[in-house]
Design an enzyme around this catalytic site. Structure first.
Site, mmCIF file in Angstrom:
data_model
loop_
_atom_site.group_PDB
_atom_site.id
_atom_site.type_symbol
_atom_site.label_atom_id
_atom_site.label_comp_id
_atom_site.label_asym_id
_atom_site.label_seq_id
_atom_site.Cartn_x
_atom_site.Cartn_y
_atom_site.Cartn_z
ATOM 1 N N ASP A 3 0.857 -1.180 0.000
ATOM 2 C CA ASP A 3 0.000 0.000 0.000
ATOM 3 C C ASP A 3 0.898 1.237 0.000
ATOM 4 O O ASP A 3 2.130 1.130 0.037
ATOM 5 C CB ASP A 3 -0.971 -0.036 1.172
ATOM 6 C CG ASP A 3 -0.273 0.121 2.502
ATOM 7 O OD1 ASP A 3 0.979 0.270 2.522
ATOM 8 O OD2 ASP A 3 -0.952 0.108 3.537
ATOM 9 N N HIS A 57 -6.217 -21.696 10.496
ATOM 10 C CA HIS A 57 -7.604 -22.042 10.180
ATOM 11 C C HIS A 57 -8.325 -20.881 9.486
ATOM 12 O O HIS A 57 -9.017 -21.077 8.479
ATOM 13 C CB HIS A 57 -8.368 -22.452 11.443
ATOM 14 C CG HIS A 57 -9.823 -22.689 11.181
ATOM 15 N ND1 HIS A 57 -10.307 -23.879 10.681
ATOM 16 C CD2 HIS A 57 -10.904 -21.873 11.287
ATOM 17 C CE1 HIS A 57 -11.608 -23.790 10.509
ATOM 18 N NE2 HIS A 57 -12.000 -22.580 10.863
ATOM 19 N N CYS A 99 -7.471 -28.213 11.906
ATOM 20 C CA CYS A 99 -8.623 -29.099 12.105
ATOM 21 C C CYS A 99 -8.263 -30.568 11.914
ATOM 22 O O CYS A 99 -8.918 -31.446 12.461
ATOM 23 C CB CYS A 99 -9.762 -28.690 11.178
ATOM 24 S SG CYS A 99 -10.510 -27.118 11.697
ATOM 25 N N CYS A 133 -7.948 -28.022 6.903
ATOM 26 C CA CYS A 133 -6.734 -27.288 7.299
ATOM 27 C C CYS A 133 -5.920 -28.097 8.311
ATOM 28 O O CYS A 133 -6.435 -29.000 8.968
ATOM 29 C CB CYS A 133 -7.079 -25.909 7.842
ATOM 30 S SG CYS A 133 -7.554 -25.853 9.579
ATOM 31 N N ASP A 175 -8.121 -7.322 0.413
ATOM 32 C CA ASP A 175 -7.165 -7.564 1.495
ATOM 33 C C ASP A 175 -7.821 -7.147 2.792
ATOM 34 O O ASP A 175 -8.695 -6.267 2.793
ATOM 35 C CB ASP A 175 -5.891 -6.729 1.323
ATOM 36 C CG ASP A 175 -6.087 -5.311 1.830
ATOM 37 O OD1 ASP A 175 -6.714 -4.514 1.107
ATOM 38 O OD2 ASP A 175 -5.683 -5.012 2.964
ATOM 39 N N CYS A 197 -13.221 -29.761 7.947
ATOM 40 C CA CYS A 197 -12.249 -28.765 7.449
ATOM 41 C C CYS A 197 -10.922 -29.464 7.176
ATOM 42 O O CYS A 197 -10.464 -30.293 7.958
ATOM 43 C CB CYS A 197 -12.088 -27.633 8.461
ATOM 44 S SG CYS A 197 -10.820 -26.437 7.988
#
Lengths: 370, 370
Positions: free
Chosen positions: A93, A335, A309, A306, A266, A304
């Site tokens: 930015d 997660h 999990c 991930c 974002d 899930c």
């Protein structure tokens, strides 16, 4: 051209589309969510982990890196890519949003903004030229124009002045830019005022930026105002330019943004709430630090995929968060980023299968807001 | 037998030896350093990362887990192995050292120790029976007797009383123990007094524990006192029993301990100094948070094979530590654990190649103490 964009598929019944954004550090598929690495690190994550949860393009903050460690050190390290060991594309930015957010600690004039460091109170000055100079040293693939982000609410007169200044500063950024391997995106301002959004868009389009951000949203306004601004602003931007909605990352806003044609997002939200012990699940937010999860040995979300999990229980994660253990924050961050990036992946898939509106309605009917 | 030990190779010119310690969760090679996971997590690390840097047997703390989350929750999760997702062997301490370290917050009587929680000041009572009950709920492979750890310095009379109580409590621990899949180790006390160490060792040997710890060292005494105690105590322990020196983890003490026949070590030192921005290198300690490393783009140590050194510079790590970023602590922790665990690996190799004394001298000639 440092960065190019190609629309791949356009949804039949909404503004949603998929696309390919090509950069010097590879191509990414849009719509995309960019994890935020404020201080040249996505908080609590290694670059490999960011990639593993689906991160492809990351954002870093000019204001923070200018203050610490300083852009010269980053440049000596080979730019942000080398410094933080991230091989994919990066966007920085302009520092504008941060310095305007400093409130009493900053003073605006036509040339730029005087501000005080949040770290040590020291005085600094950002101008459009200075922002570009810093961003060229940081070396991201995509850099942003130094704009004036008006607060919400603000008067039409204030917002108009901010648009005028943003246009003048955008021109100065273009003139100051020297690196051909970086793409400079313009930022459309105008607050909640349609005539000002149209004016800002027209003025920036005349400068032919390779991409356009919609700024000044997600700054405290009701969501329906944000959606209305997107409704009338995005159709003004040519289809061959990527559209970036800054600072937006809650699941509902991502879906509504995509529906209106946004390609890039974002937000610190997924990583920030993770550090407070709150995680996204398909039914909404789950505050895993709450006592009710002390003996809950299920994963954060059944099914899930991930790492968190697949390996840990709510009870263990709650224990780690309560005990101030770093691993707790790591697991909730993994997660949450996986949740958001997997959502974006499913959004892209739904668009290309012409099922986006159905997907969006299904998701939002399950997702409860608090 | 829950745990068995076999001496594999004995050094010709010192007390050093290699061995195999078999547990219900696998065999580990000794001499071994056990990373400390006080609150059921090795701070800042996942279990996979601990394994990757060479961790094979980890320690966790009864005192901390009793207070938070409580041993019943850990038991419901399938014990520590399930709770923290660590598939290898685990050792828990008895809580004795922690409650004795609380100073004015604890009161000792013959039955046990009254203490106040460091978290909320609430009153609790540990006895030998209570310690075993908690450790059985936590479910480690190796559990420790509840002992009285005398401070340094202390009088012969005080140390003698602590030895007598430690012996009586060791008997109560043995009597209280019910799980056949856990091994209970005795802890030899006696401070810096040879007659008391001999007395403590003899009394505990009579109870035939499957392993023996040397406690009450690394509590503030000069290192030569520690080494002398090891010199005359370790030869008293039969060769078929593993010997565990508690709370020791600096590279020089590891080498000197191994030279005297120690098989097992644990210490928070590598992970604790990592969190302060200090790392081990072959020349000693390097305070990477110092300003001199701001533009140092070399790895923490040239040639180091750890993830940190393969991917990041001193300048980046310093930036992360200064900016309070979690990744900084992760990277220094990985490096320090790798350094210590790699040292242990090289020690084992040197012993089996009959080069241990040479290896130790070489290492210490390069390693500078501050």
């Amino acid at each position: 051209m440092a960065v190019s964009f190609k629309e791949i598929y356009r949804d039949k019944s909404s503004g949603a589309r998929t696309g390919e954004l090509s950069t010097p550090h590879g191509m990414v598929k849009t719509p995309i969510f960019m994890p935020v690495g404020t201080q040249a690190t996505i908080k609590a994550m290694t670059p490999q982990e960011v990639h593993q949860v689906g991160g492809r393009l990351v954002l870093s903050n000019t204001y923070h890196l200018y203050l610490r460690p300083g852009q010269d050190i980053v440049a000596e390290a080979g730019g942000l890519h080398g410094f933080m060991n991230w091989q994919g594309p990066i966007l920085t930015d302009s520092g504008g949003f941060q310095v305007f957010s400093l409130g009493p600690l900053r003073k605006i004039d036509e040339d730029g903004v005087m501000f005080r460091s949040h770290i040590d109170g020291s005085e600094h000055y950002f101008s459009p030229e200075k922002s570009i100079e810093i961003q060229e040293a940081l070396g991201a693939d995509i850099i942003m124009a130094f704009d004036e982000c008006a607060p919400y609410p603000c008067t039409h007169e204030y917002a108009r002045q901010a648009v005028d200044r943003t246009t003048r500063w955008a021109g100065r950024c273009l003139a100051a830019k020297t690196r051909p391997d970086q793409a400079l995106f313009g930022i459309i301002q105008g607050g909640e005022y349609r005539d000002l959004r149209e004016k800002s868009t027209a003025e920036l389009l005349a400068m032919n930026f390779p991409g356009y951000a919609i700024g000044g949203l997600s700054v405290g306004e009701p969501k329906d105002i944000m959606y209305r601004v997107l409704d009338y602003t995005i159709p003004l931007i040519p289809a061959d330019k990527p559209r970036y909605l800054m600072g937006v990352g809650s699941p509902d806003c991502l879906l509504e943004g995509v529906a209106r044609g946004v390609d890039m997002f974002d937000c610190v939200l997924p990583t920030r709430i993770a550090r407070n012990g709150t995680v996204f699940v398909s039914s909404g937010k789950l505050v895993v630090r709450n006592a009710e999860f002390a003996r809950d040995f299920r994963p954060l979300e059944d099914g899930c995929q991930c790492y968190t999990c697949q390996n840990y229980s709510r009870a263990y994660i709650r224990h780690l968060i309560k005990a101030d253990e770093i691993l707790g924050v790591r697991l909730t961050t993994i997660h949450n980023l996986h949740f958001i990036l997997n959502l974006m992946k499913n959004i892209r898939k739904a668009i290309e299968q012409n099922e986006f509106i159905q997907f969006k309605d299904d998701f939002l009917s399950r997702y409860h807001f608090k």
